[in-house]
Design a protein around this motif. Structure first.
Motif, PDB file in Angstrom:
ATOM      1  N   THR A 300       0.828  -1.205   0.000  1.00 60.83           N
ATOM      2  CA  THR A 300       0.000   0.000   0.000  1.00 60.83           C
ATOM      3  C   THR A 300       0.865   1.260   0.000  1.00 60.83           C
ATOM      4  OG1 THR A 300      -1.749  -1.157   1.202  1.00 60.83           O
ATOM      5  CG2 THR A 300      -1.807   1.250   1.232  1.00 60.83           C
ATOM      6  N   GLU A 301       1.936   1.246   0.776  1.00 63.56           N
ATOM      7  CA  GLU A 301       2.795   2.432   0.879  1.00 63.56           C
ATOM      8  C   GLU A 301       3.487   2.749  -0.448  1.00 63.56           C
ATOM      9  OE1 GLU A 301       2.995   4.501   3.309  1.00 63.56           O
ATOM     10  OE2 GLU A 301       1.757   3.384   4.718  1.00 63.56           O
ATOM     11  N   VAL A 302       4.035   1.736  -1.118  1.00 66.74           N
ATOM     12  CA  VAL A 302       4.823   1.994  -2.327  1.00 66.74           C
ATOM     13  C   VAL A 302       3.944   2.435  -3.498  1.00 66.74           C
ATOM     14  CG1 VAL A 302       6.629   0.377  -1.644  1.00 66.74           C
ATOM     15  CG2 VAL A 302       4.763  -0.442  -3.076  1.00 66.74           C
ATOM     16  N   LYS A 303       2.644   2.191  -3.418  1.00 66.51           N
ATOM     17  CA  LYS A 303       1.752   2.646  -4.493  1.00 66.51           C
ATOM     18  C   LYS A 303       1.476   4.147  -4.409  1.00 66.51           C
ATOM     19  CE  LYS A 303      -0.673  -1.748  -5.207  1.00 66.51           C
ATOM     20  NZ  LYS A 303      -1.958  -2.470  -5.087  1.00 66.51           N
ATOM     21  N   HIS A 304       1.695   4.735  -3.238  1.00 65.78           N
ATOM     22  CA  HIS A 304       1.512   6.182  -3.039  1.00 65.78           C
ATOM     23  C   HIS A 304       0.114   6.663  -3.452  1.00 65.78           C
ATOM     24  CE1 HIS A 304       5.686   6.677  -1.932  1.00 65.78           C
ATOM     25  NE2 HIS A 304       6.063   6.065  -3.033  1.00 65.78           N
ATOM     26  N   ARG A 305      -0.878   5.872  -3.140  1.00 73.04           N
ATOM     27  CA  ARG A 305      -2.244   6.301  -3.406  1.00 73.04           C
ATOM     28  C   ARG A 305      -2.637   7.403  -2.427  1.00 73.04           C
ATOM     29  NH1 ARG A 305      -5.025   0.279  -4.001  1.00 73.04           N
ATOM     30  NH2 ARG A 305      -4.222  -0.195  -6.088  1.00 73.04           N
ATOM     31  N   PRO A 306      -3.525   8.303  -2.823  1.00 77.27           N
ATOM     32  CA  PRO A 306      -3.948   9.362  -1.903  1.00 77.27           C
ATOM     33  C   PRO A 306      -4.689   8.786  -0.705  1.00 77.27           C
ATOM     34  CG  PRO A 306      -5.312   9.357  -3.877  1.00 77.27           C
ATOM     35  CD  PRO A 306      -4.184   8.416  -4.144  1.00 77.27           C
ATOM     36  N   ARG A 307      -4.552   9.447   0.426  1.00 75.93           N
ATOM     37  CA  ARG A 307      -5.216   8.968   1.631  1.00 75.93           C
ATOM     38  C   ARG A 307      -6.732   9.123   1.535  1.00 75.93           C
ATOM     39  NH1 ARG A 307      -1.096  12.240   5.460  1.00 75.93           N
ATOM     40  NH2 ARG A 307       0.377  10.585   5.992  1.00 75.93           N
ATOM     41  N   TYR A 308      -7.182  10.134   0.822  1.00 72.82           N
ATOM     42  CA  TYR A 308      -8.606  10.446   0.736  1.00 72.82           C
ATOM     43  C   TYR A 308      -8.866  11.308  -0.489  1.00 72.82           C
ATOM     44  CZ  TYR A 308      -6.555  14.538   2.972  1.00 72.82           C
ATOM     45  OH  TYR A 308      -5.749  15.606   3.266  1.00 72.82           O
ATOM     46  N   THR A 309     -10.131  11.440  -0.840  1.00 68.91           N
ATOM     47  CA  THR A 309     -10.548  12.312  -1.940  1.00 68.91           C
ATOM     48  C   THR A 309     -11.577  13.310  -1.404  1.00 68.91           C
ATOM     49  OG1 THR A 309     -10.233  10.528  -3.557  1.00 68.91           O
ATOM     50  CG2 THR A 309     -11.570  12.412  -4.248  1.00 68.91           C
ATOM     51  N   VAL A 310     -11.276  14.577  -1.543  1.00 69.67           N
ATOM     52  CA  VAL A 310     -12.191  15.631  -1.085  1.00 69.67           C
ATOM     53  C   VAL A 310     -13.152  15.980  -2.209  1.00 69.67           C
ATOM     54  CG1 VAL A 310     -12.384  18.007  -0.278  1.00 69.67           C
ATOM     55  CG2 VAL A 310     -10.480  16.565   0.506  1.00 69.67           C
ATOM     56  N   GLN A 311     -14.442  15.878  -1.921  1.00 71.16           N
ATOM     57  CA  GLN A 311     -15.470  16.173  -2.908  1.00 71.16           C
ATOM     58  C   GLN A 311     -15.891  17.649  -2.866  1.00 71.16           C
ATOM     59  OE1 GLN A 311     -18.685  13.316  -3.285  1.00 71.16           O
ATOM     60  NE2 GLN A 311     -20.186  14.958  -3.546  1.00 71.16           N
ATOM     61  N   THR A 312     -16.074  18.182  -1.659  1.00 69.40           N
ATOM     62  CA  THR A 312     -16.577  19.558  -1.509  1.00 69.40           C
ATOM     63  C   THR A 312     -15.927  20.213  -0.299  1.00 69.40           C
ATOM     64  OG1 THR A 312     -18.721  18.785  -2.330  1.00 69.40           O
ATOM     65  CG2 THR A 312     -18.637  21.003  -1.383  1.00 69.40           C
ATOM     66  N   ILE A 313     -15.644  21.503  -0.415  1.00 67.29           N
ATOM     67  CA  ILE A 313     -15.148  22.281   0.727  1.00 67.29           C
ATOM     68  C   ILE A 313     -16.038  23.519   0.892  1.00 67.29           C
ATOM     69  CG2 ILE A 313     -13.245  23.639   1.666  1.00 67.29           C
ATOM     70  CD1 ILE A 313     -11.300  21.878   0.219  1.00 67.29           C
ATOM     71  N   LEU A 314     -16.518  23.729   2.087  1.00 69.70           N
ATOM     72  CA  LEU A 314     -17.270  24.937   2.430  1.00 69.70           C
ATOM     73  C   LEU A 314     -16.347  25.821   3.247  1.00 69.70           C
ATOM     74  CD1 LEU A 314     -20.688  23.364   3.533  1.00 69.70           C
ATOM     75  CD2 LEU A 314     -20.084  24.302   1.301  1.00 69.70           C
ATOM     76  N   ASP A 315     -15.891  26.911   2.643  1.00 72.29           N
ATOM     77  CA  ASP A 315     -14.897  27.755   3.304  1.00 72.29           C
ATOM     78  C   ASP A 315     -15.439  29.137   3.634  1.00 72.29           C
ATOM     79  OD1 ASP A 315     -12.524  28.341   4.401  1.00 72.29           O
ATOM     80  OD2 ASP A 315     -11.332  27.898   2.629  1.00 72.29           O
TER      81      ASP A 315
END
Length: 315
Positions: A300-315
């Motif tokens: 899993t580590e060597v594939k360097h996949r993103p930890r998460y995907t952000v769909q929307t941010i309310l700022d």
């Protein structure tokens, strides 16, 4: 302190029943801190929706629309509690000078955030929220928790007993923590490795106001195992020790068999032979499983996949 900004990061997964009341309580705590420290309006709340399947995100949108101090971040799916914390800290550190993480159910005492900010003002970069009793836990949970902390200590893992993910961290502490790139992460085990000045605030954990726990026994066991395999290779070393002892035992049994054969005292025993085979086979399978767990984490580590995907941010 007058120029410092506080952000409270709240990971939330299916928390529609408690979220509104929890946010109102946290806003009141921030107002109290502002009044005592001249913080002004430099305080906000960032709620991270970890792919909820109920109306959690709609509630976050409504809270944001009525109060600009409430911000939101939504995952595209459920990525897990630890990823939600990291996403919240990664977003909050852009503007905040101190960041508090607390679960949405507010079983951790939000009033203690005031004491955490005081400890930060006294120079602490990390302030741990530590439970001073476990009266609300069942006997099983209380006993297994204490056993888990003792086991990790024996394995050489530095961990703050009775501390979960309720803590305050300074901007530089969060920035340092975010430099740890691993995907299989156990946050409460990594924070003590940062080396900054720490303090502790003690509190009594309360029962949930509503809803169900997001950590049933199965998830708790998986989380505990992740903590061990993410922070230490002691299980692999234990396999090495067990294998060495098995080899020594085998040598002893060979010597014993030769002596018995010489003395003409050989006893033919099917049962003892089968027990030995099953025992050795079981040890081998367990050993392969533990080693496979570490290899899987490395993959899993060597594939360097993103930890998460952000769909929307309310700022």
């Amino acid at each position: 302190m007058a120029t410092s900004k506080l952000t409270i990061v709240v990971p939330a997964y299916n928390e529609e029943e408690v979220l509104t009341s929890s946010v109102q309580k946290l806003l009141a705590v921030e107002d109290q801190i502002a009044a005592q420290t001249m913080l002004g309006q430099r305080a906000d709340i960032l709620i991270v929706d970890d792919g909820s399947k109920d109306h959690t995100w709609e509630i976050i949108e409504n809270l944001h629309a009525t109060n600009s101090r409430v911000r939101g971040l939504r995952f595209s799916r459920n990525f897990g509690h630890q990823s939600a914390l990291i996403a919240g800290m990664s977003e909050a550190v852009k503007t905040a000078d101190m960041i508090v993480t607390i679960d949405a159910d507010l079983q951790d005492d939000p009033d203690k955030i005031v004491d955490m900010v005081d400890a930060y003002a006294d120079g602490a970069d990390i302030v741990y929220g530590v439970r001073n009793n476990r009266e609300t836990d069942s006997w099983f949970k209380r006993t297994t928790a204490q056993g888990y902390y003792k086991t990790l200590k024996l394995l050489g893992v530095e961990l703050v007993p009775n501390h979960a993910d309720f803590r305050l961290m300074s901007k530089r502490a969060v920035e340092t923590f975010l430099q740890y790139p691993e995907r299989n992460i156990f946050i409460r085990g990594l924070i003590p490795k940062l080396g900054f000045k720490t303090a502790e605030v003690f509190y009594k954990r309360t029962p949930r106001m509503a809803g169900e726990s997001k950590y049933p026994l199965k998830k708790m066991l998986a989380f505990a195992w992740d903590g061990i395999t993410s922070l230490t290779i002691a299980p692999v070393r234990l396999i090495l020790i067990l294998g060495t002892l098995s080899c020594l035992l085998a040598v002893g049994m060979v010597i014993y068999a030769i002596v018995m054969k010489t003395l003409g005292l050989t006893v033919h025993g099917w049962s003892s032979l089968m027990v030995s085979l099953w025992f050795v086979g079981g040890v081998q399978m367990i050993s392969l499983g533990v080693i496979g767990e570490y290899i899987g984490k490395l993959t899993t580590e060597v594939k360097h996949r993103p930890r998460y995907t952000v769909q929307t941010i309310l700022d």
